[in-house]
Design a protein around this motif. Structure first.
Motif, mmCIF file in Angstrom:
data_model
loop_
_atom_site.group_PDB
_atom_site.id
_atom_site.type_symbol
_atom_site.label_atom_id
_atom_site.label_comp_id
_atom_site.label_asym_id
_atom_site.label_seq_id
_atom_site.Cartn_x
_atom_site.Cartn_y
_atom_site.Cartn_z
ATOM 1 N N VAL A 84 49.439 40.568 37.156
ATOM 2 C CA VAL A 84 49.290 41.014 37.702
ATOM 3 C C VAL A 84 48.187 42.320 37.909
ATOM 4 O O VAL A 84 48.629 43.791 39.416
ATOM 5 C CB VAL A 84 49.239 42.341 35.714
ATOM 6 N N GLU A 85 47.123 41.930 37.954
ATOM 7 C CA GLU A 85 45.741 42.611 39.029
ATOM 8 C C GLU A 85 46.366 42.492 40.165
ATOM 9 O O GLU A 85 46.140 42.867 41.135
ATOM 10 C CB GLU A 85 44.563 42.045 38.684
ATOM 11 N N GLN A 86 46.724 40.746 40.872
ATOM 12 C CA GLN A 86 47.104 41.002 41.988
ATOM 13 C C GLN A 86 47.986 41.546 42.929
ATOM 14 O O GLN A 86 47.711 42.125 43.736
ATOM 15 C CB GLN A 86 47.297 39.641 42.042
ATOM 16 N N ALA A 87 49.064 41.768 42.333
ATOM 17 C CA ALA A 87 50.128 42.654 42.817
ATOM 18 C C ALA A 87 50.071 44.472 42.537
ATOM 19 O O ALA A 87 49.847 44.892 43.335
ATOM 20 C CB ALA A 87 51.224 42.801 41.544
ATOM 21 N N MET A 88 48.880 44.971 40.998
ATOM 22 C CA MET A 88 48.151 45.853 41.363
ATOM 23 C C MET A 88 47.232 46.318 42.129
ATOM 24 O O MET A 88 47.438 47.560 43.145
ATOM 25 C CB MET A 88 47.554 46.288 40.420
ATOM 26 N N LYS A 89 46.705 45.239 43.014
ATOM 27 C CA LYS A 89 45.853 45.372 44.338
ATOM 28 C C LYS A 89 46.258 46.137 45.802
ATOM 29 O O LYS A 89 46.375 46.579 46.385
ATOM 30 C CB LYS A 89 44.717 44.379 44.085
ATOM 31 N N GLN A 90 47.610 45.057 45.610
ATOM 32 C CA GLN A 90 48.403 45.406 47.080
ATOM 33 C C GLN A 90 48.966 46.436 46.450
ATOM 34 O O GLN A 90 49.340 47.240 48.266
ATOM 35 C CB GLN A 90 49.524 43.814 47.166
ATOM 36 N N VAL A 91 49.890 47.245 45.863
ATOM 37 C CA VAL A 91 50.463 48.334 45.432
ATOM 38 C C VAL A 91 49.654 49.815 46.094
ATOM 39 O O VAL A 91 49.457 50.459 45.920
ATOM 40 C CB VAL A 91 50.953 48.331 44.116
ATOM 41 N N VAL A 109 40.615 48.207 36.221
ATOM 42 C CA VAL A 109 39.730 47.740 34.962
ATOM 43 C C VAL A 109 40.503 47.315 34.005
ATOM 44 O O VAL A 109 41.221 48.139 33.027
ATOM 45 C CB VAL A 109 38.271 48.967 34.362
ATOM 46 N N ARG A 110 39.629 45.993 33.618
ATOM 47 C CA ARG A 110 39.987 45.373 31.970
ATOM 48 C C ARG A 110 39.462 46.283 31.133
ATOM 49 O O ARG A 110 38.017 46.049 31.221
ATOM 50 C CB ARG A 110 39.981 43.715 31.702
ATOM 51 N N VAL A 111 40.157 46.196 29.936
ATOM 52 C CA VAL A 111 39.243 46.783 28.819
ATOM 53 C C VAL A 111 39.832 46.689 27.310
ATOM 54 O O VAL A 111 40.653 45.388 27.815
ATOM 55 C CB VAL A 111 39.603 48.482 28.659
ATOM 56 N N GLY A 112 39.512 47.272 26.290
ATOM 57 C CA GLY A 112 40.185 46.590 24.890
ATOM 58 C C GLY A 112 39.764 45.105 24.545
ATOM 59 O O GLY A 112 38.459 44.581 25.282
ATOM 60 N N PHE A 182 52.535 41.021 26.348
ATOM 61 C CA PHE A 182 52.294 41.844 27.105
ATOM 62 C C PHE A 182 51.192 42.305 28.102
ATOM 63 O O PHE A 182 49.978 42.436 26.741
ATOM 64 C CB PHE A 182 52.936 43.202 26.404
ATOM 65 N N CYS A 183 51.212 43.232 29.199
ATOM 66 C CA CYS A 183 50.297 43.297 29.637
ATOM 67 C C CYS A 183 50.092 44.853 29.787
ATOM 68 O O CYS A 183 51.097 45.389 30.188
ATOM 69 C CB CYS A 183 49.915 42.981 31.047
ATOM 70 N N TYR A 184 49.219 45.520 29.238
ATOM 71 C CA TYR A 184 49.346 47.124 29.860
ATOM 72 C C TYR A 184 48.762 47.668 30.655
ATOM 73 O O TYR A 184 47.409 47.598 30.173
ATOM 74 C CB TYR A 184 50.003 48.097 27.869
ATOM 75 N N VAL A 185 49.425 48.804 31.557
ATOM 76 C CA VAL A 185 48.485 49.334 32.445
ATOM 77 C C VAL A 185 48.705 51.267 31.957
ATOM 78 O O VAL A 185 49.417 51.358 32.442
ATOM 79 C CB VAL A 185 49.144 48.722 34.179
#
Length: 334
Positions: A84-91, A109-112, A182-185
């Protein structure tokens, strides 16, 4: 320094120099290791700072091992978050390059529990925050969701996404896997916090200053024609209504900012305390299993455990740490 054989049957001080340890235990005798009297006296002095593990300490460690995620679950979580982080950085990089996009992305940023390292074996979701320079919009969320959906399919075709506009986020999961995570953004911006602070300050302006503002407005009305002023107000109201219709729920965005502050506080205050992370995990598991403890939120648990262990006069063993947390929790209700 430690308790003698005659004190075994008496009351046990959980915060003594050697809590819950029995002197009759042959496995800790000095003769076994050939330690002299001078060395044993120095060892007895040093063990007062962090005494040896007792049976209750081992029980606490065993319980923590049971609720700690297995290696397979951790690998699946980290694999999902990494994709998810890799795809989000590209987008995000493509989004910032577009001149038509007025809302720019600042970071991810990662939280929780993922950022704090407090995941339990039965946790099924992790959270990530996408920070924007200006307040994000629904159209931005929708475009990001479509671009991420196509981009993350390239990493693994089994990934699936869900758009959650009411939560100001979207979720990524792998339904085909045994332990579906589940990974929530969540989209948010620090500009939202400043807007609320300005509104709160506006409500606290003294009456004298408000009268000065009214006088200045009256003078401006004499200069600006009323018709032109009405047209300008109509245009501003139309733009405001359009922005409000396209804006994400501010409550969810502010909650995401609060999670970001909690994660920073945890890394600075609680992560380095001995037995703090282990006690928080055990307390979280207890609050999930016992209805009487369910009133405590995750944030309140972290505060209670951190304050209880930070206020101790020395680092405590796992069992003594947990007992101190229970003692502090019992005093909260009185």
């Amino acid at each position: 320094m430690g308790p003698n054989k005659n004190s075994v049957g008496g009351p046990i001080d959980p915060f003594s120099s050697d809590p819950f340890a029995l002197a009759s235990d042959d496995s800790y005798s000095n003769a076994e290791y050939g330690v002299s009297d001078a060395d044993s006296s120095m060892a007895a002095f040093n063990k007062g700072f962090m005494s040896r593990l007792s049976k209750l300490d081992r029980y606490v460690i065993k319980r923590h091992t049971e609720i700690y995620p297995k290696d397979q679950q951790l690998n699946s979580i980290l694999g999902l978050v990494g994709d998810v982080e890799q795809a989000m950085k590209q987008v995000s990089s493509e989004w910032n390059e577009g001149e038509e996009n007025t809302v720019k992305v600042e970071g991810l940023v990662r939280v929780g529990h993922l950022a704090k390292g407090l995941l339990l074996a039965n946790d099924k979701s992790v959270s990530i925050i996408l920070l924007c320079i200006s307040p994000p919009t629904k159209s931005m969320l929708q475009q990001f969701h479509l671009k991420l959906r196509s981009r993350i399919k390239e990493c693994d075709s089994e990934y699936d996404t869900m758009l959650l506009e009411k939560e100001a986020a979207f979720a990524i999961t792998k339904p085909a896997s045994e332990d579906s995570m589940f990974c929530y953004v969540t989209f948010t911006s620090t500009a939202l916090r400043g807007k609320d602070e300005v509104e709160e300050l506006a409500g606290t302006v003294p009456d004298e200053e408000q009268e000065v503002v009214k006088t200045e407005v009256t003078e401006l009305n004499e200069i600006v024609p009323p018709a032109a002023e009405k047209e300008e107000k109509a245009d501003i109201q139309a733009v405001t209504v359009a922005d409000e219709a396209d804006s994400l729920p501010s409550e969810k965005c502010l909650l995401a900012l609060a999670e970001l502050r909690h994660a920073r506080w945890f890394s600075a205050m609680a992560s380095n305390l001995p037995s703090c992370v282990e006690c928080i995990r055990i307390m979280r598991d207890l609050c999930r299993r016992e209805p009487s403890w369910s009133c405590l939120t995750d944030w309140s648990i972290e505060l209670i455990v951190e304050r209880a262990l930070f206020s101790a006069w020395r680092p405590l063993n796992p069992a003594a740490s947990l007992m101190r947390v229970m003692e502090v929790s019992s005093n909260l209700g009185t």
